[in-house]
Scaffold this active site. Structure first.
Site, PDB file in Angstrom:
ATOM      1  CG  HIS A   1     -24.366  26.105  -1.264  1.00  0.00           C
ATOM      2  ND1 HIS A   1     -25.133  25.845  -2.381  1.00  0.00           N
ATOM      3  CD2 HIS A   1     -25.060  25.608  -0.210  1.00  0.00           C
ATOM      4  CE1 HIS A   1     -26.240  25.213  -2.013  1.00  0.00           C
ATOM      5  NE2 HIS A   1     -26.224  25.047  -0.695  1.00  0.00           N
TER       6      HIS A   1
ATOM      7  CG  ASP B   1     -23.627  32.363  -1.378  1.00  0.00           C
ATOM      8  OD1 ASP B   1     -24.594  32.819  -0.755  1.00  0.00           O
ATOM      9  OD2 ASP B   1     -23.444  31.136  -1.566  1.00  0.00           O
TER      10      ASP B   1
ATOM     11  CD  GLN C   1     -25.778  29.704   5.977  1.00  0.00           C
ATOM     12  OE1 GLN C   1     -26.182  29.980   7.105  1.00  0.00           O
ATOM     13  NE2 GLN C   1     -26.344  28.770   5.230  1.00  0.00           N
TER      14      GLN C   1
ATOM     15  CE  LYS D   1     -29.666  28.914   2.725  1.00  0.00           C
ATOM     16  NZ  LYS D   1     -29.633  27.505   3.113  1.00  0.00           N
TER      17      LYS D   1
ATOM     18  CB  CYS E   1     -25.055  22.017  -1.241  1.00  0.00           C
ATOM     19  SG  CYS E   1     -26.690  21.296  -1.223  1.00  0.00           S
TER      20      CYS E   1
HETATM   21  C1  LIG Z   1     -23.780  29.645   1.507  1.00  0.00           C
HETATM   22  C2  LIG Z   1     -24.994  29.229   0.725  1.00  0.00           C
HETATM   23  N1  LIG Z   1     -25.117  29.583  -0.542  1.00  0.00           N
HETATM   24  C3  LIG Z   1     -26.176  29.254  -1.286  1.00  0.00           C
HETATM   25  C4  LIG Z   1     -27.183  28.475  -0.778  1.00  0.00           C
HETATM   26  C5  LIG Z   1     -28.341  28.133  -1.639  1.00  0.00           C
HETATM   27  O1  LIG Z   1     -29.506  28.719  -1.157  1.00  0.00           O
HETATM   28  P1  LIG Z   1     -30.924  28.395  -1.811  1.00  0.00           P
HETATM   29  O2  LIG Z   1     -31.044  26.913  -1.862  1.00  0.00           O
HETATM   30  O3  LIG Z   1     -31.891  29.028  -0.873  1.00  0.00           O
HETATM   31  O4  LIG Z   1     -30.948  29.039  -3.165  1.00  0.00           O
HETATM   32  C6  LIG Z   1     -27.098  28.056   0.548  1.00  0.00           C
HETATM   33  C7  LIG Z   1     -28.136  27.167   1.125  1.00  0.00           C
HETATM   34  O5  LIG Z   1     -27.832  26.271   1.889  1.00  0.00           O
HETATM   35  C8  LIG Z   1     -25.986  28.446   1.323  1.00  0.00           C
HETATM   36  O6  LIG Z   1     -25.862  28.078   2.609  1.00  0.00           O
END
Ligand SMILES: Cc1ncc(COP(=O)(O)O)c(C=O)c1O
Length: 405
Positions: free
Chosen positions: A122, A199, A202, A225, A363
């Site tokens: 992401h 990260d 998910q 999430k 993203c």
């Molecule tokens: C795999 C992953 N990493 C990071 C993020 C970023 O999360 P946030 O916008 O809540 O900081 C997301 C959000 O879609 C994500 O799916």
């Protein structure tokens, strides 16, 4: 323990609503999940009965709020089995958590030092490292993704070398739903003297995570999430690593002492929580975690998987559709493109039937480029979705298909 989806659904008032005259079928939980009553009530209860600033006051309300805030930290610790609650830093979300690590750890990096990422990250786990490429001359290396959406772990291993200072990978892709072999990657990173950031945005929603068993150095996720509120998330860091990191932001609560000449810093986690934190949101996140942990998480995972399998089974043989990501053991996300249709159009047509899916680059522009597409549509399943909703999604998709055939 078992799992009854109808009982769960009753705890999510929003799922009762209609969209475009149809019952809502919410399949966008990977972007942000709906919230159970337990979360709303925890936040309302704190607001109504015990609200004050934390870690500052000596009066009863301040102490009660501080206790609730720190209990939430303990809930996060338990969720990911960190050794100590002081290894949990509250952040705005995963994005801020990664920026914190990149910014603080990045101060020790030299030109030519290397950060190893993957093509399936992401943007939250790419852009902060690009900042360091620009500001400190570090080199970014990206491990490739195979055609079925698996990470090329052997290629990742080859990218890790003597100059690697950080390997930063997603635990579960938000597009492909590939679940990466984190313990294996941790061993490779550590053998080369590198740190590992994961990260977990998910993965933490759909599977049990044990940061000690995985031996990760940093683990990040977002509350919204995980059936919790927005504006709150967490960074886990091993105690010894956090102790060595300089602060990310300066202000109240992160100091030990301030004079006109100098400043010394508080110990972690407070060193990284400058200013008044998202108090009610942290309490809400704690409630979401306690609520989720009260469920049979294996049964939840099996339920979510069954939803994905239902969609796969119903669309078996649909040669007008391409799924992105079919790695073995993948999570319950169905990313796809319909021949001759833009993903945005597919999503808008599905919305007419009350079906909410995400469409776009998610993203993850480098990943989209890797697969030669500019966008995809994505149906992501959560514990409150039903088999009937999986069917409603496929039925609506089959109808939208007639617009493009
Ligand atoms: C795999 C992953 N990493 C990071 C993020 C970023 O999360 P946030 O916008 O809540 O900081 C997301 C959000 O879609 C994500 O799916």
């Amino acid at each position: 323990m078992s799992f009854d989806v109808e009982t769960i659904r009753a705890e999510f008032p929003i799922l009762q609503r209609q969209v475009n005259g149809r019952p809502l079928v919410y399949l966008d939980s990977a972007a942000s999940a709906q919230k159970p009553v337990a979360v709303m009530e925890a936040m309302t209860h704190a607001t109504r009965t015990a609200y004050a600033n934390v870690h500052r006051g000596l009066h009863t309300l301040a102490n009660e709020t501080t206790d609730a805030y720190e209990r939430a930290r303990e809930s996060v610790r338990g969720l990911i089995n960190a050794a100590s609650a002081s290894e949990i830093v509250f952040t705005k979300g995963a994005t801020e958590a990664i920026n914190l690590v990149a910014s603080s750890f990045g101060q020790s990096l030299l030109p030519g030092d290397e950060i190893v990422l993957t093509q399936m990250e992401h943007h939250a786990n790419i852009v902060p490292w690009h900042f360091l490429r620009r500001s400190r001359g570090v080199v970014l290396r990206f491990a490739p993704v195979l055609d079925d959406g698996r990470l090329d772990v052997a290629a990742l291993g080859e990218l890790i070398g003597p100059r690697t200072r950080m390997v930063a990978v997603t635990h579960m892709s938000n597009v492909l739903a590939t679940v990466n072999p984190i313990a294996e990657i941790a061993a490779m990173a550590h053998a080369a003297g590198s740190l590992l950031l994961v990260d977990g945005c998910q993965a933490v929603v759909h599977q049990r995570v044990d940061v000690q068993a995985l031996d990760v150095d940093f683990y990040v996720f977002s509350g919204h999430k995980l059936y919790g509120p927005t504006g709150i998330g967490a960074l886990y860091g091993k105690a010894a690593l956090l102790a060595d990191l300089p602060p990310y932001q300066g202000g109240g609560e992160m100091i030990e002492s301030v004079t006109l000449e100098d400043v010394t810093y508080a110990d972690p986690p407070h060193r990284f929580e400058a200013g008044t934190p998202a108090i009610l949101e942290a309490i809400g996140l704690g409630a979401a975690i306690d609520w989720l942990q009260g469920l049979d998480r294996d049964a939840v995972a099996a339920h979510e998987h069954a939803l994905y399998e239902r969609v796969k089974e119903r669309l078996n043989g649909a040669n007008w559709l391409t799924e992105m990501g079919t790695a073995p053991g993948k999570g319950a996300i169905f990313s796809f493109n319909v021949d001759g249709a833009h993903a945005h159009d597919v999503a808008q047509l599905l919305d007419r039937y009350g079906v909410a899916v995400r469409a776009g680059s998610h993203c993850a522009e480098p990943l989209m480029r890797r697969f030669g597409v500019s966008a995809s549509a994505r149906a992501s399943f959560a514990l409150y979705n039903t088999l009937a909703e999986a069917d409603a999604f496929v039925d609506a998709l089959l109808k939208t298909r007639t617009f493009f055939a």
